[in-house]
Scaffold this motif. Sequence first.
Motif, PDB file in Angstrom:
ATOM      1  N   ALA A  23       6.840 -11.075   1.834  1.00 12.17           N
ATOM      2  CA  ALA A  23       5.404 -11.332   1.685  1.00 12.17           C
ATOM      3  C   ALA A  23       4.653 -11.097   3.000  1.00 12.17           C
ATOM      4  O   ALA A  23       3.580 -10.487   3.017  1.00 12.17           O
ATOM      5  CB  ALA A  23       5.183 -12.759   1.200  1.00 12.17           C
ATOM      6  N   SER A  24       5.205 -11.575   4.116  1.00 11.40           N
ATOM      7  CA  SER A  24       4.507 -11.447   5.396  1.00 11.40           C
ATOM      8  C   SER A  24       4.400  -9.988   5.824  1.00 11.40           C
ATOM      9  O   SER A  24       3.378  -9.565   6.379  1.00 11.40           O
ATOM     10  CB  SER A  24       5.209 -12.269   6.474  1.00 11.40           C
ATOM     11  N   HIS A  25       5.442  -9.192   5.592  1.00 11.15           N
ATOM     12  CA  HIS A  25       5.374  -7.765   5.939  1.00 11.15           C
ATOM     13  C   HIS A  25       4.402  -7.016   5.027  1.00 11.15           C
ATOM     14  O   HIS A  25       3.807  -6.021   5.448  1.00 11.15           O
ATOM     15  CB  HIS A  25       6.762  -7.137   5.887  1.00 11.15           C
ATOM     16  N   THR A  26       4.254  -7.489   3.794  1.00  9.98           N
ATOM     17  CA  THR A  26       3.252  -6.888   2.912  1.00  9.98           C
ATOM     18  C   THR A  26       1.862  -7.054   3.517  1.00  9.98           C
ATOM     19  O   THR A  26       1.046  -6.118   3.517  1.00  9.98           O
ATOM     20  CB  THR A  26       3.306  -7.538   1.510  1.00  9.98           C
ATOM     21  N   ILE A  27       1.605  -8.221   4.073  1.00 13.64           N
ATOM     22  CA  ILE A  27       0.309  -8.476   4.707  1.00 13.64           C
ATOM     23  C   ILE A  27       0.144  -7.628   5.963  1.00 13.64           C
ATOM     24  O   ILE A  27      -0.891  -6.966   6.159  1.00 13.64           O
ATOM     25  CB  ILE A  27       0.171  -9.973   5.059  1.00 13.64           C
ATOM     26  N   SER A  28       1.164  -7.604   6.809  1.00 18.80           N
ATOM     27  CA  SER A  28       1.020  -6.924   8.100  1.00 18.80           C
ATOM     28  C   SER A  28       0.835  -5.424   7.952  1.00 18.80           C
ATOM     29  O   SER A  28      -0.012  -4.827   8.623  1.00 18.80           O
ATOM     30  CB  SER A  28       2.238  -7.216   8.990  1.00 18.80           C
ATOM     31  N   ARG A  29       1.594  -4.779   7.072  1.00 21.65           N
ATOM     32  CA  ARG A  29       1.464  -3.326   6.991  1.00 21.65           C
ATOM     33  C   ARG A  29       0.163  -2.897   6.296  1.00 21.65           C
ATOM     34  O   ARG A  29      -0.309  -1.787   6.502  1.00 21.65           O
ATOM     35  CB  ARG A  29       2.679  -2.692   6.320  1.00 21.65           C
ATOM     36  N   ASN A  30      -0.394  -3.781   5.461  1.00 22.07           N
ATOM     37  CA  ASN A  30      -1.631  -3.443   4.763  1.00 22.07           C
ATOM     38  C   ASN A  30      -2.883  -3.876   5.509  1.00 22.07           C
ATOM     39  O   ASN A  30      -3.928  -3.238   5.399  1.00 22.07           O
ATOM     40  CB  ASN A  30      -1.630  -4.065   3.360  1.00 22.07           C
ATOM     41  N   ARG A  31      -2.783  -4.960   6.277  1.00 26.31           N
ATOM     42  CA  ARG A  31      -3.950  -5.517   6.949  1.00 26.31           C
ATOM     43  C   ARG A  31      -4.013  -5.163   8.443  1.00 26.31           C
ATOM     44  O   ARG A  31      -5.094  -5.105   9.022  1.00 26.31           O
ATOM     45  CB  ARG A  31      -3.960  -7.040   6.790  1.00 26.31           C
ATOM     46  N   GLU A  32      -2.847  -4.958   9.064  1.00 31.30           N
ATOM     47  CA  GLU A  32      -2.806  -4.787  10.518  1.00 31.30           C
ATOM     48  C   GLU A  32      -2.528  -3.350  10.948  1.00 31.30           C
ATOM     49  O   GLU A  32      -2.727  -3.011  12.111  1.00 31.30           O
ATOM     50  CB  GLU A  32      -1.744  -5.716  11.114  1.00 31.30           C
ATOM     51  N   LYS A  33      -2.076  -2.515  10.056  1.00 29.53           N
ATOM     52  CA  LYS A  33      -1.737  -1.139  10.399  1.00 29.53           C
ATOM     53  C   LYS A  33      -2.678  -0.166   9.719  1.00 29.53           C
ATOM     54  O   LYS A  33      -3.216  -0.446   8.649  1.00 29.53           O
ATOM     55  CB  LYS A  33      -0.287  -0.826  10.002  1.00 29.53           C
ATOM     56  N   GLY A  34      -2.843   0.991  10.357  1.00 21.63           N
ATOM     57  CA  GLY A  34      -3.627   2.051   9.749  1.00 21.63           C
ATOM     58  C   GLY A  34      -2.793   2.837   8.755  1.00 21.63           C
ATOM     59  O   GLY A  34      -1.714   2.404   8.341  1.00 21.63           O
ATOM     60  N   ASP A  35      -3.275   4.012   8.401  1.00 15.65           N
ATOM     61  CA  ASP A  35      -2.546   4.846   7.444  1.00 15.65           C
ATOM     62  C   ASP A  35      -1.341   5.521   8.085  1.00 15.65           C
ATOM     63  O   ASP A  35      -0.398   5.915   7.384  1.00 15.65           O
ATOM     64  CB  ASP A  35      -3.474   5.913   6.856  1.00 15.65           C
ATOM     65  N   THR A  36      -1.376   5.687   9.399  1.00 18.22           N
ATOM     66  CA  THR A  36      -0.252   6.297  10.118  1.00 18.22           C
ATOM     67  C   THR A  36       0.023   5.480  11.380  1.00 18.22           C
ATOM     68  O   THR A  36      -0.812   4.676  11.807  1.00 18.22           O
ATOM     69  CB  THR A  36      -0.539   7.753  10.515  1.00 18.22           C
ATOM     70  N   GLU A  37       1.193   5.716  11.956  1.00 21.44           N
ATOM     71  CA  GLU A  37       1.566   5.028  13.192  1.00 21.44           C
ATOM     72  C   GLU A  37       2.473   5.954  13.994  1.00 21.44           C
ATOM     73  O   GLU A  37       3.292   6.683  13.430  1.00 21.44           O
ATOM     74  CB  GLU A  37       2.277   3.717  12.869  1.00 21.44           C
ATOM     75  N   ASP A  38       2.334   5.909  15.322  1.00 16.26           N
ATOM     76  CA  ASP A  38       3.129   6.761  16.192  1.00 16.26           C
ATOM     77  C   ASP A  38       4.480   6.113  16.494  1.00 16.26           C
ATOM     78  O   ASP A  38       4.565   4.910  16.742  1.00 16.26           O
ATOM     79  CB  ASP A  38       2.402   7.023  17.512  1.00 16.26           C
ATOM     80  N   VAL A  39       5.528   6.938  16.477  1.00 19.16           N
ATOM     81  CA  VAL A  39       6.882   6.493  16.802  1.00 19.16           C
ATOM     82  C   VAL A  39       7.399   7.376  17.927  1.00 19.16           C
ATOM     83  O   VAL A  39       7.343   8.605  17.840  1.00 19.16           O
ATOM     84  CB  VAL A  39       7.823   6.593  15.579  1.00 19.16           C
ATOM     85  N   ASN A  40       7.905   6.752  18.998  1.00 22.64           N
ATOM     86  CA  ASN A  40       8.373   7.490  20.169  1.00 22.64           C
ATOM     87  C   ASN A  40       9.866   7.785  20.068  1.00 22.64           C
ATOM     88  O   ASN A  40      10.663   6.900  19.745  1.00 22.64           O
ATOM     89  CB  ASN A  40       8.116   6.682  21.442  1.00 22.64           C
ATOM     90  N   PHE A  41      10.239   9.015  20.366  1.00 26.51           N
ATOM     91  CA  PHE A  41      11.634   9.422  20.392  1.00 26.51           C
ATOM     92  C   PHE A  41      11.926  10.135  21.711  1.00 26.51           C
ATOM     93  O   PHE A  41      11.047  10.779  22.286  1.00 26.51           O
ATOM     94  CB  PHE A  41      11.966  10.381  19.246  1.00 26.51           C
ATOM     95  N   SER A  42      13.171  10.034  22.175  1.00 22.89           N
ATOM     96  CA  SER A  42      13.570  10.793  23.363  1.00 22.89           C
ATOM     97  C   SER A  42      15.067  11.053  23.330  1.00 22.89           C
ATOM     98  O   SER A  42      15.831  10.350  22.657  1.00 22.89           O
ATOM     99  CB  SER A  42      13.185  10.054  24.649  1.00 22.89           C
ATOM    100  N   ALA A  43      15.478  12.081  24.070  1.00 28.09           N
ATOM    101  CA  ALA A  43      16.888  12.452  24.187  1.00 28.09           C
ATOM    102  C   ALA A  43      17.154  12.901  25.609  1.00 28.09           C
ATOM    103  O   ALA A  43      16.299  13.510  26.263  1.00 28.09           O
ATOM    104  CB  ALA A  43      17.230  13.571  23.202  1.00 28.09           C
ATOM    105  N   ILE A  44      18.338  12.567  26.099  1.00 29.58           N
ATOM    106  CA  ILE A  44      18.802  12.992  27.419  1.00 29.58           C
ATOM    107  C   ILE A  44      20.160  13.641  27.228  1.00 29.58           C
ATOM    108  O   ILE A  44      21.032  13.087  26.538  1.00 29.58           O
ATOM    109  CB  ILE A  44      18.916  11.804  28.384  1.00 29.58           C
ATOM    110  N   ALA A  45      20.365  14.804  27.810  1.00 29.12           N
ATOM    111  CA  ALA A  45      21.619  15.526  27.596  1.00 29.12           C
ATOM    112  C   ALA A  45      22.038  16.278  28.857  1.00 29.12           C
ATOM    113  O   ALA A  45      21.208  16.621  29.708  1.00 29.12           O
ATOM    114  CB  ALA A  45      21.470  16.504  26.433  1.00 29.12           C
ATOM    115  N   PHE A  46      23.335  16.525  28.951  1.00 29.55           N
ATOM    116  CA  PHE A  46      23.898  17.334  30.043  1.00 29.55           C
ATOM    117  C   PHE A  46      25.283  17.793  29.614  1.00 29.55           C
ATOM    118  O   PHE A  46      26.077  17.016  29.088  1.00 29.55           O
ATOM    119  CB  PHE A  46      23.975  16.525  31.348  1.00 29.55           C
ATOM    120  N   GLY A  47      25.570  19.076  29.798  1.00 31.21           N
ATOM    121  CA  GLY A  47      26.878  19.603  29.421  1.00 31.21           C
ATOM    122  C   GLY A  47      27.188  19.374  27.959  1.00 31.21           C
ATOM    123  O   GLY A  47      26.458  19.818  27.071  1.00 31.21           O
ATOM    124  N   ASP A  48      28.280  18.644  27.689  1.00 34.38           N
ATOM    125  CA  ASP A  48      28.718  18.359  26.321  1.00 34.38           C
ATOM    126  C   ASP A  48      28.205  17.016  25.801  1.00 34.38           C
ATOM    127  O   ASP A  48      28.552  16.616  24.680  1.00 34.38           O
ATOM    128  CB  ASP A  48      30.254  18.319  26.269  1.00 34.38           C
TER     129      ASP A  48
END
Length: 491
Positions: A385-410
């Motif tokens: 119930a609480s998440h139903t309220i938060s995603r409908n009342r506190e969030k917009g239609d979209t939201e940004d999610v951050n991703f990153s990767a670090i690599a070297f060799g294999d």
Amino acid sequence: MKKILALILALVTVFSLCACSSDPLESTAPAENTKTAEQKKTESAEPVRKAEKFKVPDDLPEGFAVGYSIIDISTVPLPMYDATAQTIHDPLMLTCTAISDGENVALIMSADLKGMKRNVAESSMKIIENRFGIPGKNVMFNCTHTHSAPTVGGNSAELARWETKYYKQLPILVSEALHDLDPVENAYIGKGIAEGISFVRRYHLADGGFRTNASASKNPVAHESVADPELRTIRFDRKNKKDVLMVNYQTHYGGATGLYPEQLSADFILPFREQAEKKYDCLFTYQSGAGGNINFNSSIPGEDPYPTFLDAIPAFMEATDEALAAEELAQLGTIRSAESIYTATVRKDSPERVQQALECQAAGWESELGISLMQKYNFETKYDASHTISRNREKGDTEDVNFSAIAFGDIAFTAFPYEMFDTNGKEVRDGSPYKMTFICSLTNGSMGYMPSALAFTNGSYEVLSCPYVAGCGEEFAQEMLRLLNVCKNQA
């Protein structure tokens, strides 16, 4: 390039001590002279290390090198999953593995926390970039997700006090890891199988229903899927100093919760580290993997779970033994990193459904009326119930999610800022262009559950609390695979 980086590092050192007073959020914490005697008594026995230790190396070692440091980040009181810790059962630690190719530096951190909000991760990256010249995309903060620790980044006075100490410790930790950089003679990667430690905690029931964390009385008959049993290792064989052993496994543990209801605890990480360091004569760090749908035991009759992860330490060691016995030589190379901001679609409910959730909230989640209303409106839990309220009342239609990767060799490390399901973790691991890919969830952020498409068909707790539309887990996995290929194509 090395001389330029060294000059930058030397310049920022001059201003480092002055900058401590402007650490993010420090002004929100109570002054030292406002603490009660009891607060001072119960805080971590290990003080903040002396500022004179904070400095940067004159130059980076030639070739590939790895450094390691560890620091106690415990303070009390601290709010945890379902209690406020008043004392410390065992310390929460933050490890830093510094990786240098002679030109660039990356930092892989591991914190004994339930989670770290994005604001704390970004503030930490800013401190590191300002003082050491290491860009934020080359830094990862993974949380081991012990439930006997807080998710940091909230607004309480206790968390603000924790952040004050943490932000002062962070530059010292990084400096010590950089000073510990030692040439790597060889790097090895390995895989072991850790059977019977983790189980998919989502169950089909005998009556045709479905539930997360179903009790035996609910008659669970089958897991939604089979837990990924693979434990992965990276071992850096250093020339002059102890090896650094990195372990990655998909865990979701609340084992210490209940055992130490009002005490901070790193849960199984402490004994795992102690036994591994003693047996392998190494320095140890653990990166928590894709454990959003995982638990440390099973409710299905006939399966023999360990009561807690603490009891599973021998099994963890056996899997690590297997990985080290099967390890193969890994190629090393130039450090590459990539980051992105992915625009996710927020899941919206009908106005009627939102109003029903608001009625439950107004009645009080724990009240007799509130519980009755949640049953009437078919909310599985108060969190539904609480998440139903938060995603409908506190969030917009979209939201940004951050991703990153670090690599070297294999070798590659992935940063997912949420609790991902192991099915999506395997999707990234198996599709990665690198021989060894560490899947690190709850890294550089703590955004809740991102279920797999299969989970969305069955519903239950993780799906009901997820803010995004079905398919988000697969979309995010594909975005990470894109970043890994960006890193690969830079080489």
